[in-house]
Motif scaffolding. Structure first.
Motif, PDB file in Angstrom:
ATOM      1  N   ASN A   1      28.200  10.401  25.675  1.00  0.00           N
ATOM      2  CA  ASN A   1      26.922  10.877  25.128  1.00  0.00           C
ATOM      3  C   ASN A   1      25.780   9.882  25.322  1.00  0.00           C
ATOM      4  O   ASN A   1      24.711  10.056  24.743  1.00  0.00           O
ATOM      5  CB  ASN A   1      27.088  11.172  23.630  1.00  0.00           C
ATOM      6  CG  ASN A   1      28.012  12.345  23.367  1.00  0.00           C
ATOM      7  OD1 ASN A   1      27.650  13.494  23.575  1.00  0.00           O
ATOM      8  ND2 ASN A   1      29.223  12.053  22.912  1.00  0.00           N
TER       9      ASN A   1
ATOM     10  N   THR B   1      23.405  21.305  31.895  1.00  0.00           N
ATOM     11  CA  THR B   1      22.451  21.328  30.787  1.00  0.00           C
ATOM     12  C   THR B   1      22.660  20.126  29.877  1.00  0.00           C
ATOM     13  O   THR B   1      21.694  19.517  29.382  1.00  0.00           O
ATOM     14  CB  THR B   1      22.604  22.624  29.983  1.00  0.00           C
ATOM     15  OG1 THR B   1      22.311  23.749  30.829  1.00  0.00           O
ATOM     16  CG2 THR B   1      21.659  22.649  28.797  1.00  0.00           C
ATOM     17  N   GLU B   2      23.922  19.742  29.670  1.00  0.00           N
ATOM     18  CA  GLU B   2      24.204  18.558  28.851  1.00  0.00           C
ATOM     19  C   GLU B   2      23.628  17.303  29.491  1.00  0.00           C
ATOM     20  O   GLU B   2      23.051  16.449  28.804  1.00  0.00           O
ATOM     21  CB  GLU B   2      25.714  18.394  28.652  1.00  0.00           C
ATOM     22  CG  GLU B   2      26.074  17.181  27.801  1.00  0.00           C
ATOM     23  CD  GLU B   2      27.569  17.020  27.608  1.00  0.00           C
ATOM     24  OE1 GLU B   2      28.060  15.873  27.707  1.00  0.00           O
ATOM     25  OE2 GLU B   2      28.246  18.037  27.372  1.00  0.00           O
TER      26      GLU B   2
ATOM     27  N   ARG C   1      21.036  17.175  31.429  1.00  0.00           N
ATOM     28  CA  ARG C   1      19.584  17.246  31.235  1.00  0.00           C
ATOM     29  C   ARG C   1      19.207  16.857  29.808  1.00  0.00           C
ATOM     30  O   ARG C   1      18.235  16.128  29.581  1.00  0.00           O
ATOM     31  CB  ARG C   1      19.094  18.654  31.548  1.00  0.00           C
ATOM     32  CG  ARG C   1      17.560  18.795  31.491  1.00  0.00           C
ATOM     33  CD  ARG C   1      17.152  20.213  31.779  1.00  0.00           C
ATOM     34  NE  ARG C   1      17.699  21.130  30.774  1.00  0.00           N
ATOM     35  CZ  ARG C   1      17.708  22.452  30.891  1.00  0.00           C
ATOM     36  NH1 ARG C   1      17.221  23.032  31.976  1.00  0.00           N
ATOM     37  NH2 ARG C   1      18.223  23.211  29.943  1.00  0.00           N
ATOM     38  N   ASN C   2      20.003  17.308  28.829  1.00  0.00           N
ATOM     39  CA  ASN C   2      19.716  16.973  27.428  1.00  0.00           C
ATOM     40  C   ASN C   2      19.914  15.489  27.139  1.00  0.00           C
ATOM     41  O   ASN C   2      19.344  14.968  26.173  1.00  0.00           O
ATOM     42  CB  ASN C   2      20.612  17.798  26.507  1.00  0.00           C
ATOM     43  CG  ASN C   2      20.268  19.278  26.522  1.00  0.00           C
ATOM     44  OD1 ASN C   2      19.176  19.663  26.952  1.00  0.00           O
ATOM     45  ND2 ASN C   2      21.193  20.117  26.094  1.00  0.00           N
ATOM     46  N   ARG C   3      20.686  14.810  27.963  1.00  0.00           N
ATOM     47  CA  ARG C   3      20.894  13.364  27.793  1.00  0.00           C
ATOM     48  C   ARG C   3      19.811  12.557  28.504  1.00  0.00           C
ATOM     49  O   ARG C   3      19.887  11.340  28.555  1.00  0.00           O
ATOM     50  CB  ARG C   3      22.282  12.971  28.294  1.00  0.00           C
ATOM     51  CG  ARG C   3      23.416  13.426  27.378  1.00  0.00           C
ATOM     52  CD  ARG C   3      24.772  13.316  28.050  1.00  0.00           C
ATOM     53  NE  ARG C   3      25.038  11.979  28.558  1.00  0.00           N
ATOM     54  CZ  ARG C   3      26.020  11.700  29.425  1.00  0.00           C
ATOM     55  NH1 ARG C   3      26.805  12.670  29.877  1.00  0.00           N
ATOM     56  NH2 ARG C   3      26.195  10.471  29.837  1.00  0.00           N
ATOM     57  N   GLY C   4      18.826  13.235  29.058  1.00  0.00           N
ATOM     58  CA  GLY C   4      17.678  12.534  29.631  1.00  0.00           C
ATOM     59  C   GLY C   4      17.499  12.677  31.121  1.00  0.00           C
ATOM     60  O   GLY C   4      16.500  12.209  31.662  1.00  0.00           O
TER      61      GLY C   4
ATOM     62  N   ALA D   1      16.107  14.285  33.710  1.00  0.00           N
ATOM     63  CA  ALA D   1      15.071  15.306  33.842  1.00  0.00           C
ATOM     64  C   ALA D   1      14.936  15.847  35.255  1.00  0.00           C
ATOM     65  O   ALA D   1      14.468  16.973  35.452  1.00  0.00           O
ATOM     66  CB  ALA D   1      13.732  14.744  33.374  1.00  0.00           C
TER      67      ALA D   1
ATOM     68  N   THR E   1      18.768  24.429  36.345  1.00  0.00           N
ATOM     69  CA  THR E   1      18.668  23.205  35.546  1.00  0.00           C
ATOM     70  C   THR E   1      17.560  22.298  36.057  1.00  0.00           C
ATOM     71  O   THR E   1      16.763  21.760  35.269  1.00  0.00           O
ATOM     72  CB  THR E   1      20.013  22.443  35.571  1.00  0.00           C
ATOM     73  OG1 THR E   1      21.081  23.328  35.221  1.00  0.00           O
ATOM     74  CG2 THR E   1      19.991  21.278  34.604  1.00  0.00           C
TER      75      THR E   1
END
Length: 429
Positions: free
Chosen positions: A175, A239-240, A242-245, A247, A267
């Protein structure tokens, strides 16, 4: 025969003794073991006794520092705290079990670091267990190995608890925040067997990134549900990321899984999707008889080493003319993947070597397979992920590693800047 502390050869006391003195001391130790007919390790062994002496001395030194005076020193009389005997303790080390007498103080405030309270094994043993586990040994095999090599009895439950120590680190690693832009993202999946209610094939999704400094890193591992690799599952993993930064990804290299390019573009809309050439070649040969593999492989190589996309297309048409009537499915697979095959042909050789193949992941997958091959299957998901995490983060001395600097990166960065300048200018360090 039992070995006591005074039987030990004197250890060199200072750095001035040097390596030669240490070598002489080691020879004395081995000679004494042979002369007296005792083992170096195990119960009563010379090395075991030496470890006991070092640990016991460390505990006594710590107690002296804690109280502020030496044993039997007159300045200790009338102080608010003093020595209060000792407590017997047996610890397991990588060379055998060692019996200690842990000193106590009357106030109960002594907290030793040489052998911490409640610790029944030393870190060296834990490191060995985790290393063996990462190499694919089961808890039973590790137990047998420790008993045979170190004469140390460690239960399977203890071994399992030792390996569980990495679970928290694994969660943090999985994470952790990522860089905002990666030059290249390599994604692939392998299949392993995991027991749930029954043994089933489960895909493991793997992502490796090359950042704008040229550093390769394993970005994540995910164990998917039974049923094989799927684009929908990949969409969740991407997507995970991307959500971890993460971009933006300039180039995403993947296999020819149907629907995966669409998941990538959903994505990161600006990403260049590159089909792995190694996968294309391998899939093509599945349609062809082995007696034709030689000329087919040679023709395919001429396509993917073409200097330009136009030259590659001309060579492909010649390839199709020669083989389409014999292997129409093979040629059809090339036509279907063509738009995702040609992007890397725009780049020079240095960048092509990075993006035209998922070799880094192929190497990682090979290590995964070696680690899980003789297990048959994992008892549960956590056992599987512990091994895969350890393999992904292992660094081998004097060997090529999955993480680290990409060769020739300055040339590659110049090429990337020409093609993607506006997207990466603010992120180049």
């Amino acid at each position: 025969m039992s070995v006591t502390d005074h039987d030990m050869p004197a250890v060199p006391a200072s750095e001035a003794a040097g390596e030669a003195a240490m070598a002489d001391w080691a020879e004395q130790l081995v000679a004494q073991a042979r002369a007296e007919g005792v083992e170096l390790t195990g119960d009563g062994g010379l090395l075991t006794g030496l470890v006991r002496q070092v640990l016991q001395t460390g505990l006594e030194v710590e107690m002296t520092e804690h109280l502020g005076y030496e044993r039997h020193a007159p300045e200790g009389r009338g102080t608010p705290n003093s020595r209060n005997g000792s407590t017997p303790k047996r610890v397991t080390t990588e060379i055998g079990e060692v019996d200690l007498a842990v000193p106590r103080d009357r106030a109960g405030t002594f907290e030793p670091t040489t052998v911490p309270k409640h610790r029944r094994r030393l870190d060296g043993l834990s490191g060995n267990v985790i290393s063996l586990y990462a190499k694919g040994l089961t808890t039973g095999e590790i137990q047998d190995h420790l008993a045979e090599i170190y004469d140390t009895s460690v239960s399977r439950e203890t071994i399992s608890k030792i390996t569980d120590e990495i679970v928290a680190d694994m969660a943090v690693w999985q994470n952790r925040p990522l860089e905002p832009v990666y030059a290249v993202l390599l994604i692939d999946a392998i299949v392993i067997k995991v027991r749930d209610s029954q043994v089933a094939n489960r895909p493991v999704y793997v992502a490796i990134g090359v950042d704008l400094a040229g550093e390769r890193d394993v970005l994540g591992l995910w164990l998917g549900p039974a049923g094989g690799e799927g684009a929908k599952q990949w969409a969740a993993m991407l997507t995970e990321l991307r959500n971890r930064g993460l971009a933006d990804a300039l180039i995403v290299c993947c296999d020819g899984l149907r629907g995966l390019p669409e998941s990538i573009r959903a994505t990161w809309p600006q990403a260049t999707v590159q089909t792995c050439v190694v996968h294309m070649v391998r899939n093509s040969l599945r349609y062809a008889s082995k007696r034709h593999w030689g000329p087919i492989t040679k023709a395919m190589r001429e396509i993917y080493t073409s200097p330009t996309a136009e030259a590659a297309e001309a060579r492909f048409e010649s390839f199709a003319e020669d083989w389409e009537h014999t292997y129409p499915a093979m040629i059809g697979s090339w036509r279907q993947a063509w738009d995702e095959f040609v992007p890397f042909l725009e780049f020079p050789a240095e960048l092509r070597r990075v993006v035209y193949t998922t070799n880094a992941i192929e190497s990682l997958n090979a290590r995964f397979r070696r680690a899980v091959r003789h297990r048959g299957h994992f008892p549960n998901e956590q056992a599987a992920m512990k091994v895969l995490y350890l393999v992904a983060n292992a660094r081998r001395k004097n060997r090529s590693n999955l993480t680290g600097k990409t060769n020739g990166w300055k040339t590659i960065l110049n090429t990337l800047t020409v093609h993607y300048g506006d997207r990466i200018a603010d992120h180049i360090r």
